[in-house]
Structure formats: structure tokens, C-alpha cells
Design an enzyme around this catalytic site. Structure first.
Site, PDB file in Angstrom:
ATOM      1  N   LEU A 313      38.007  44.566  46.735  1.00  0.00           N
ATOM      2  CA  LEU A 313      37.938  43.143  46.425  1.00  0.00           C
ATOM      3  C   LEU A 313      37.990  42.933  44.922  1.00  0.00           C
ATOM      4  O   LEU A 313      37.141  43.431  44.177  1.00  0.00           O
ATOM      5  CB  LEU A 313      36.656  42.547  47.002  1.00  0.00           C
ATOM      6  CG  LEU A 313      36.353  41.084  46.646  1.00  0.00           C
ATOM      7  CD1 LEU A 313      37.461  40.164  47.159  1.00  0.00           C
ATOM      8  CD2 LEU A 313      35.001  40.654  47.213  1.00  0.00           C
ATOM      9  N   CYS A 314      38.996  42.217  44.451  1.00  0.00           N
ATOM     10  CA  CYS A 314      39.163  41.845  43.050  1.00  0.00           C
ATOM     11  C   CYS A 314      39.087  43.080  42.149  1.00  0.00           C
ATOM     12  O   CYS A 314      39.916  43.968  42.292  1.00  0.00           O
ATOM     13  CB  CYS A 314      38.135  40.781  42.669  1.00  0.00           C
ATOM     14  SG  CYS A 314      38.760  39.598  41.468  1.00  0.00           S
ATOM     15  N   ALA A 315      38.117  43.172  41.240  1.00  0.00           N
ATOM     16  CA  ALA A 315      38.045  44.356  40.382  1.00  0.00           C
ATOM     17  C   ALA A 315      37.784  45.614  41.188  1.00  0.00           C
ATOM     18  O   ALA A 315      38.151  46.712  40.770  1.00  0.00           O
ATOM     19  CB  ALA A 315      36.969  44.189  39.315  1.00  0.00           C
ATOM     20  N   GLY A 317      39.304  46.151  43.888  1.00  0.00           N
ATOM     21  CA  GLY A 317      40.663  46.526  44.247  1.00  0.00           C
ATOM     22  C   GLY A 317      41.343  47.296  43.128  1.00  0.00           C
ATOM     23  O   GLY A 317      42.082  48.257  43.377  1.00  0.00           O
TER      24      GLY A 317
END
Length: 577
Positions: A313-315, A317
Site C-alpha cells: 500500500l502506497c509507500a 508498495g
């Protein structure tokens, strides 16, 4: 393309007793669309005062901007201005602004000022990052000067004061003083008192099976007789609490994954401590990536699988991508198929993350990193709030301070306000990787002594982005499909940053577009993609379970001999402030 959500006045939420439960939920979710929880840190120092002053004092301003403004103000004064007040708006949405001639003129005068300010400070070049910074400055300055923010010039607040015989003013002053004391002077966005982590948030059953300085690892209790052989590891962002992925029951992606027969694990990053002796501010991208590699080995050991699937998820990722690249460079495919949710690896299209970064802000991060500084969670929250000041600051100035009302109780907003500290080194590193083209120019940068090259990673990816996401905007997120070497499936949800992944199946109000990703023009891809109503979770479940191997009997005990249960989920680190 979907329409923007209608603005819902805070009174529609705080007076929930007069509304249906469904309406109150929808109203809260619309505000949650604007709530920030970016897992990518931003080097925020985009207000270059000298540049703003230079533009305000420019020849163009005096030759065009100011004469036009004075002319429009004259029209407003004599009642012939054709400026229309918006019907759905934080500042001027109430009908009292429209029906009262005096206050209509006051609002029109402010809107004329907004238009003049934006035209004078608009950059003359084609650099989209200049436009991002100009819009950022303009939103703060013009928003702060709105007459709606002040009691004498806000007819709605005055009416409330009269109707309550001054009680709203007293309540508003009480809210203001509390926010000055507890929230660094910013109005509170949410009433968090109904929520307790481990009781009605982050309550999917499981055990912490490993803990070290930088992370904990949860193994969730299977809820099906059999589970897939290849396990699933969630990798949350480093600047938010993990439980946005395990929100309230029925709204938890972790709970959903477990229900689909996936042997599920969660990596929980520790909230960096501000004790200088611990030097948590020195934790960089390499440290977090190395920690993910260790977690991967533990998950493999516990599950008995040679590899795993990951959800970043986001960072988180970005960290997942870096770990995949590192392993692949060594001929290791321990992290097989990856799901990237609101993850931006390619910053070349307009986005807030790199658009607001400046040389000065990068220098500040370098200095903080050299001293292993930890950025306080409230400072991070304030930075992100000012990115959307109208929705995340002035909205609550009016509702809480002027109207004397209470912020809504809502799980997403409660999570959003439960912030984490951030390592300055991590913040510096993420910006360095993005601005340096680590993912867009294979082999141009190294991590842990191996080149970063996502094009050499040949496993599959599932890419999810939000069409209304103003943090990691959907076009750069889509572009990940052109960076990876394997095949990809892309989903674009008609939602903002948080509601993109908090997207439960039951009662979903959303739709999404989906097709195979191939890089190239994201708008052309969108025009050809299939539109589907509802949550994207079932599509993801079909995709991930097809890549999770055969079914086998679910273990009754969590962990194993080497990694036995330590305590119940959600563990210790989630509670650290």
C-alpha cells in the site's frame, strides 16, 4: 469519467440524529474522501515567499490583475456582478449566502479576489510542478481570507449564535482552545472516542509471531477449513498505522482476504521513537527494504511455502517493488505476484508528491537526516492538511470553531488522525528515489548493492489507483504497468486516496474501470477499459487466488516452532505514539 462528489455541509453529519443512518454514513464517507493518509512522504516547503511577492508586484499584476479586480469589486458594490456563488461549497454553500444581498456581495468580493490572485500567480511556463506549487499557495492564501472563516462575516455562524443564544460561540471557543492545546492549533477532523484499536478497529483475530526493533509480524487466524498454499503478506506504508487495511469488521481488507482462504500475514512498521539515543530517524529505505526481506523469510518458514504474494500500500508498495527488484537481481523469486495499491513509482505525470518538493525542502531533509531526526506525527498531519486547506482545515474552522459543532465519528477519519512519526532519512530517500528516476531508468540507482530494475521482474502485478486521488494521482500509478516486466491488471476506482482501498463489498457506492495494463497513455487506456459497478475486492480475490496455489488444510496453531505466538493481534507497535 465520474463526477466530483457533492459537498456535504458538516451540519448534515453532526446532526445525524435528524438524518437516516445511511445518509450519515454517506456524508461521513464524502468527507473521508478528502482525508489524507499518504504513505508517500512529501518534502513540503513549496511556499517560496519571494516568488509569490515577486509575482504580486509584477508588471502583469499591476497592468492586468489589479485593474480587473478593482473593476469587479465596483460591480459587486453596486450589485451588478455576474459572479455566481457555488451551490455546494464549504464556504458559500448555505442558501443564506445566496439570499442575503449584503453577504452575497461579501462572498462575490472574495471570489473575485480568488480569481485575481490565481491569475496573477499562475506560472507562465509549462512545468506542471510550478502549477502544483502555485495552486498550493493560492489555496492557502485565498482560503484563509475567506469571510466564511470569521464570525462577523459568516451569516450562517451568526444565525447559529442567535438561535442558540450564544451557546454555539461558547462551544466553538471551547473547541478552539482544545485544538490549540492538543492539535497544534488545527481544528480536529474527527471524534475518535468511539474507536479503540484492538476492539472495534484492527480486530481480525491473529497472533504476533515475531518482533524486532523496526517491525512486528502478525499471522492471522484462518477462517476457512482450507487455505491456499502460497501465503499473502500485507506491506503497509511507513507513515501510517497499518490498520487502515484492517479497519472495522465488514470494512477490513485483511478480514476479506482471510475469508477468501488466503493464509494471511501483516507486517507492522514500528512508529519511530524520538529518543536521540535510538537513532530511529536514521532508518532509511534500505533499512525498511531489508526488514521486508527478513519478514519474507519468516512467512516462508511459517507457511512452508517457497515463496509468497504481497500487497503493498502506497509507500509499502514502493518497498515491495524494491524488495522484488533486489531478490530478482539475485535470482530469487520469493516475492511472487504483487498487488500495488495507490503506489506511485513513475512521477513523470502530475502528482502532489514530487510536484510540491523544492530544493530548499530537500536540503532540509538532508540536514535532518544527517542528525537522525524524527519528524513528529502532528507536523506530518499538519503538512498534509494544508495540502487541501479548504476541506481539511477551513471546513472544520467553520464547523467546529464558528458553529460550535462536533466533528463526526468515523473510522477512516479516526485512523487518519492516529498518525505516526516519520524517519527523516526515509522521507529523504523516498524523494531521492522518485526524483532520481530509480524506477523509470532501470539500473540507474542501486539499493543494498544491487541495481534497481523492475523491468527484470517477470511476475504478475495487480495495480489499483483512485480516480479522485489527489496524493498519488491515478495516472502515475497506472504508469507502473509500463515499468514492470510481467503482465499486469489495472483497476481505477472512482474514489479518493483512502476510499480506493477501504472499498468493502457490502453496500459499495463505487465503480471501477479495469483492463490489462500496458503503460502508454493512461487516458486512452481508461477510455477502452471495462466499467464495473461495486467493489474491486472480488475481482482482486479472483486474481490473487488463481496465483496462490492449491488448497490445503488450514493450520490450527499460528506461527511455528521457530516463530511461536508472542501476543494477540494487533500487537504492541500499533499503540505506540
Amino acid at each position: 469519467m465520474s463526477a466530483q462528489p457533492e459537498y456535504i455541509h458538516p451540519s448534515e453529519i453532526t446532526n445525524a440524529a435528524a438524518a437516516s443512518a445511511a445518509h450519515a454514513r454517506a456524508a461521513a464517507e464524502e468527507i473521508a474522501e478528502e482525508a489524507l493518509g499518504s504513505g508517500i512522504t512529501v518534502a513540503l516547503d513549496p511556499i517560496r515567499s519571494r516568488d509569490v511577492l515577486r509575482l504580486l508586484a509584477s508588471k502583469r499584476a499591476f497592468a492586468e490583475g489589479y485593474p480587473k479586480l478593482l473593476g469587479e469589486w465596483l460591480k459587486v458594490a453596486i450589485g451588478i456582478s455576474d459572479i455566481e456563488l457555488p451551490s455546494k461549497d464549504v464556504f458559500y454553500g448555505d442558501k443564506l449566502w445566496h439570499s442575503n444581498a449584503l453577504y452575497r456581495r461579501i462572498a462575490q468580493a472574495h471570489l473575485a479576489f480568488v480569481d485575481a490572485f490565481e491569475s496573477v500567480t499562475a506560472p507562465s511556463g509549462d512545468d506542471w510542478s510550478d502549477s502544483e506549487r502555485a495552486a498550493f499557495v493560492g489555496a492557502i492564501v485565498t482560503g484563509a481570507l475567506s469571510p466564511a472563516n470569521f464570525l462577523p462575516t459568516n451569516p450562517v455562524a451568526l444565525r447559529e449564535a442567535i438561535d442558540t443564544r450564544g451557546a454555539s460561540v461558547i462551544r466553538g471557543m471551547r473547541n478552539f482552545l482544545k485544538d490549540v492545546s492538543d492539535n497544534k492549533g488545527l481544528p480536529s477532523m474527527v471524534d475518535s472516542t468511539p474507536y479503540t484499536v484492538g476492539e472495534n478497529l484492527a480486530c481480525t483475530p491473529g497472533k504476533v509471531i515475531y518482533r524486532e526493533e523496526i517491525f512486528e509480524l502478525i499471522h492471522y487466524q484462518p477462517q476457512t477449513p482450507e487455505v491456499h498454499a502460497r501465503p499473502l503478506l500485507f506491506v503497509p506504508p511507513q507513515v501510517n498505522k497499518f490498520y487502515v487495511l484492517d479497519l472495522a469488521p465488514g470494512r477490513s481488507m485483511v478480514e476479506y482476504a482471510v475469508s477468501q482462504g488466503l493464509n494471511t500475514f501483516m507486517l507492522i512498521w514500528r512508529n519511530p521513537r524520538k529518543d536521540p539515543a535510538l537513532r530511529h530517524g536514521a532508518w532509511g529505505v534500505a533499512d525498511y527494504t531489508d526488514a521486508l526481506l527478513r519478514a519474507t523469510e519468516i512467512v516462508k518458514s511459517v507457511s512452508g511455502s517457497a515463496d509468497l504474494n504481497a500487497v503493498g500500500l502506497c509507500a509499502g508498495g514502493m518497498t515491495t517493488a524494491l524488495a522484488q527488484s533486489y531478490l530478482n537481481a539475485g535470482g530469487d523469486t520469493s516475492i511472487q505476484n504483487a498487488t500495488y495499491i495507490v503506489t506511485m513509482l513513475d512521477p513523470r505525470k502530475p502528482n502532489m508528491v514530487t510536484g510540491l518538493a523544492t530544493d530548499e525542502s530537500r536540503d532540509q531533509l538532508d540536514q535532518r537526516s544527517a542528525k537522525a531526526k524524527v519528524i513528529d506525527s502532528k507536523d506530518m498531519a499538519a503538512n498534509f492538511a494544508w495540502i487541501r486547506p479548504k476541506d481539511l482545515v477551513f471546513n472544520y474552522v467553520i464547523n467546529n470553531w464558528l458553529m460550535g459543532k462536533t466533528s463526526p465519528a468515523f473510522d477512516v477519519l479516526a485512523w487518519n488522525c492516529d498518525g505516526t512519526n516519520v524517519s527523516s532519512t526515509f522521507s529523504r530517500d523516498t524523494n531521492t528515489l522518485l526524483s532520481g528516476g530509480a524506477f523509470t531508468r532501470p539500473g540507474s540507482m542501486d539499493l543494498l548493492d544491487r541495481p534497481i530494475d523492475m523491468s527484470a521482474v517477470k511476475t504478475d502485478a495487480f495495480i489499483v489507483a483512485g480516480q479522485r486521488d489527489h496524493i498519488t494521482t491515478w495516472r502515475p500509478c497506472y504508469s507502473t504497468s509500463g515499468l514492470i516486466g510481467g503482465t499486469s491488471e489495472v483497476v481505477i476506482v472512482n474514489s479518493g486516496h483512502i476510499q480506493t482501498f477501504v472499498n468493502p463489498v457490502a453496500g459499495s457506492r463505487y465503480k471501477y474501470w479495469t483492463a490489462a495494463g500496458s503503460g502508454g497513455d493512461p487516458d486512452q487506456w481508461l477510455s477502452n477499459a471495462e466499467q464495473v459497478d461495486g467493489s474491486w475486492w472480488p475481482k482482486w480475490s479472483e486474481w490473487i487466488t488463481a496465483r496462490s496455489g492449491p488448497m490445503r488444510r488450514a493450520a490450527t496453531d499460528l506461527g511455528n516452532r521457530d516463530y511461536p505466538p508472542i501476543q494477540d493481534a494487533p500487537g504492541t507497535y500499533v499503540h505506540e505514539k
